[in-house]
Design a protein around this motif. Sequence first.
Motif, PDB file in Angstrom:
ATOM      1  N   VAL A 144       0.862  -1.181   0.000  1.00 52.80           N
ATOM      2  CA  VAL A 144       0.000   0.000   0.000  1.00 52.80           C
ATOM      3  C   VAL A 144       0.891   1.220   0.000  1.00 52.80           C
ATOM      4  N   ILE A 145       0.671   2.068  -0.969  1.00 52.62           N
ATOM      5  CA  ILE A 145       1.517   3.245  -1.138  1.00 52.62           C
ATOM      6  C   ILE A 145       0.664   4.497  -1.014  1.00 52.62           C
ATOM      7  N   SER A 146       1.048   5.367  -0.124  1.00 48.72           N
ATOM      8  CA  SER A 146       0.339   6.632   0.071  1.00 48.72           C
ATOM      9  C   SER A 146       1.194   7.747  -0.503  1.00 48.72           C
ATOM     10  N   GLN A 147       0.602   8.522  -1.353  1.00 48.99           N
ATOM     11  CA  GLN A 147       1.345   9.575  -2.014  1.00 48.99           C
ATOM     12  C   GLN A 147       0.595  10.887  -1.799  1.00 48.99           C
ATOM     13  N   LYS A 148       1.346  11.925  -1.492  1.00 48.73           N
ATOM     14  CA  LYS A 148       0.695  13.221  -1.346  1.00 48.73           C
ATOM     15  C   LYS A 148       1.629  14.359  -1.711  1.00 48.73           C
ATOM     16  N   PRO A 149       1.104  15.481  -2.198  1.00 46.64           N
ATOM     17  CA  PRO A 149      -0.322  15.717  -2.383  1.00 46.64           C
ATOM     18  C   PRO A 149      -0.873  14.941  -3.568  1.00 46.64           C
ATOM     19  N   SER A 150      -2.181  14.844  -3.650  1.00 50.28           N
ATOM     20  CA  SER A 150      -2.774  14.150  -4.790  1.00 50.28           C
ATOM     21  C   SER A 150      -2.794  15.048  -6.011  1.00 50.28           C
ATOM     22  N   ARG A 151      -2.842  16.328  -5.783  1.00 47.48           N
ATOM     23  CA  ARG A 151      -2.779  17.285  -6.886  1.00 47.48           C
ATOM     24  C   ARG A 151      -2.352  18.645  -6.348  1.00 47.48           C
ATOM     25  N   ASP A 152      -1.798  19.438  -7.233  1.00 45.62           N
ATOM     26  CA  ASP A 152      -1.401  20.788  -6.846  1.00 45.62           C
ATOM     27  C   ASP A 152      -1.286  21.657  -8.083  1.00 45.62           C
ATOM     28  N   ILE A 153      -1.537  22.912  -7.895  1.00 44.19           N
ATOM     29  CA  ILE A 153      -1.328  23.917  -8.941  1.00 44.19           C
ATOM     30  C   ILE A 153      -0.263  24.866  -8.423  1.00 44.19           C
ATOM     31  N   CYS A 154       0.821  24.983  -9.168  1.00 35.09           N
ATOM     32  CA  CYS A 154       1.972  25.741  -8.681  1.00 35.09           C
ATOM     33  C   CYS A 154       2.362  26.830  -9.674  1.00 35.09           C
ATOM     34  N   GLN A 155       2.980  27.854  -9.144  1.00 35.81           N
ATOM     35  CA  GLN A 155       3.495  28.926  -9.979  1.00 35.81           C
ATOM     36  C   GLN A 155       4.834  28.517 -10.575  1.00 35.81           C
ATOM     37  N   ARG A 156       5.077  28.958 -11.782  1.00 38.63           N
ATOM     38  CA  ARG A 156       6.377  28.667 -12.399  1.00 38.63           C
ATOM     39  C   ARG A 156       7.495  29.278 -11.566  1.00 38.63           C
ATOM     40  N   GLY A 157       8.610  28.594 -11.519  1.00 38.42           N
ATOM     41  CA  GLY A 157       9.757  29.055 -10.756  1.00 38.42           C
ATOM     42  C   GLY A 157       9.800  28.538  -9.334  1.00 38.42           C
ATOM     43  N   THR A 158       8.688  27.973  -8.873  1.00 35.89           N
ATOM     44  CA  THR A 158       8.657  27.432  -7.513  1.00 35.89           C
ATOM     45  C   THR A 158       8.995  25.941  -7.541  1.00 35.89           C
ATOM     46  N   SER A 159       9.043  25.340  -6.360  1.00 34.18           N
ATOM     47  CA  SER A 159       9.349  23.909  -6.240  1.00 34.18           C
ATOM     48  C   SER A 159       8.240  23.210  -5.470  1.00 34.18           C
ATOM     49  N   LEU A 160       8.059  21.948  -5.753  1.00 32.40           N
ATOM     50  CA  LEU A 160       7.058  21.135  -5.060  1.00 32.40           C
ATOM     51  C   LEU A 160       7.709  19.829  -4.631  1.00 32.40           C
ATOM     52  N   THR A 161       7.472  19.443  -3.395  1.00 34.82           N
ATOM     53  CA  THR A 161       7.979  18.170  -2.892  1.00 34.82           C
ATOM     54  C   THR A 161       6.822  17.201  -2.729  1.00 34.82           C
ATOM     55  N   ILE A 162       6.980  16.034  -3.340  1.00 27.90           N
ATOM     56  CA  ILE A 162       5.972  14.986  -3.305  1.00 27.90           C
ATOM     57  C   ILE A 162       6.456  13.896  -2.361  1.00 27.90           C
ATOM     58  N   GLN A 163       5.554  13.438  -1.514  1.00 27.39           N
ATOM     59  CA  GLN A 163       5.921  12.431  -0.527  1.00 27.39           C
ATOM     60  C   GLN A 163       5.316  11.081  -0.881  1.00 27.39           C
ATOM     61  N   CYS A 164       6.055  10.034  -0.564  1.00 29.11           N
ATOM     62  CA  CYS A 164       5.598   8.681  -0.835  1.00 29.11           C
ATOM     63  C   CYS A 164       5.901   7.802   0.386  1.00 29.11           C
ATOM     64  N   GLN A 165       4.850   7.203   0.928  1.00 34.38           N
ATOM     65  CA  GLN A 165       4.971   6.355   2.112  1.00 34.38           C
ATOM     66  C   GLN A 165       4.491   4.953   1.776  1.00 34.38           C
ATOM     67  N   VAL A 166       5.313   3.957   2.093  1.00 31.21           N
ATOM     68  CA  VAL A 166       4.967   2.558   1.822  1.00 31.21           C
ATOM     69  C   VAL A 166       4.672   1.859   3.140  1.00 31.21           C
ATOM     70  N   ASP A 167       3.767   0.900   3.110  1.00 31.11           N
ATOM     71  CA  ASP A 167       3.364   0.237   4.357  1.00 31.11           C
ATOM     72  C   ASP A 167       4.302  -0.896   4.746  1.00 31.11           C
ATOM     73  N   SER A 168       5.371  -1.098   4.012  1.00 33.45           N
ATOM     74  CA  SER A 168       6.354  -2.114   4.362  1.00 33.45           C
ATOM     75  C   SER A 168       7.733  -1.645   3.902  1.00 33.45           C
ATOM     76  N   GLN A 169       8.749  -2.274   4.451  1.00 35.02           N
ATOM     77  CA  GLN A 169      10.103  -1.861   4.085  1.00 35.02           C
ATOM     78  C   GLN A 169      10.465  -2.393   2.703  1.00 35.02           C
ATOM     79  N   VAL A 170      11.016  -1.540   1.892  1.00 36.52           N
ATOM     80  CA  VAL A 170      11.431  -1.927   0.547  1.00 36.52           C
ATOM     81  C   VAL A 170      12.819  -1.379   0.287  1.00 36.52           C
ATOM     82  N   THR A 171      13.567  -2.106  -0.504  1.00 37.43           N
ATOM     83  CA  THR A 171      14.928  -1.661  -0.816  1.00 37.43           C
ATOM     84  C   THR A 171      14.910  -0.496  -1.792  1.00 37.43           C
TER      85      THR A 171
END
Lengths: 113, 115
Positions: free
Chosen positions: B3-30
């Motif tokens: 099970v993988i949780s990713q956020k945000p699900s959507r975003d609208i951003c201004q050019r020149g800015t940065s966005l960080t996307i997070q990903c969380q897994v329900d088990s340890q993976v290499t």
Amino acid sequence: SQQGEEDPQALSIQEGENATMNCSYKTSINNLQWYRQNSGRGLVHLILIRSNEREKHSGRLRVTLDTSKKSSSLLITASRAADTASYFCATDKTGGGADGLTFGKGTHLIIQP
Amino acid sequence: SAVISQKPSRDICQRGTSLTIQCQVDSQVTMMFWYRQQPGQSLTLIATANQGSEATYESGFVIDKFPISRPNLTFSTLTVSNMSPEDSSIYLCSVERRVTGVEAFFGQGTRLTVV
């Protein structure tokens, strides 16, 4: 460049009909997989066929693999409106290592009620 | 399965800015994988993120543009830096399971629009 090429790029059929999608690839593979994507969201794994297999079934899905032609087909029988989605084939990028997958361009399937 | 949780699900951003996307897994993976899906296109692998080492980038993708963190075996982030409208895409996090072959599991994706 994409490893896999699907055709057709878009397919519209009536509910209850069968839908066939094809995929070609370029390099040797260990296995080939098919994924479904609904409305631009995450992909769902449908079925995997290994390189030494020629045909595989899972419910209403039938996959064939022809390694001599480097091609695969996905057949969905008795289609339903809920089958409307994009379908992608994918192969192991390096043919064996866990280095991500190479996806085909996809077929957008529309099932008309 | 994973099970993988990713956020945000959507975003609208201004050019020149940065966005960080997070990903969380329900088990340890290499390994964790980041893909980009441009509008109407297929998925393209951006990079492979290993815990404890730098990410491995595919041709056409560079660390300055897409820095990746992998602080532990269940979490990763992808940053899209100095965004332009061409970065408008769906970004997907994925993990793989090896049994009889590689099977990938995906988060629901982050739909990014840069204006």
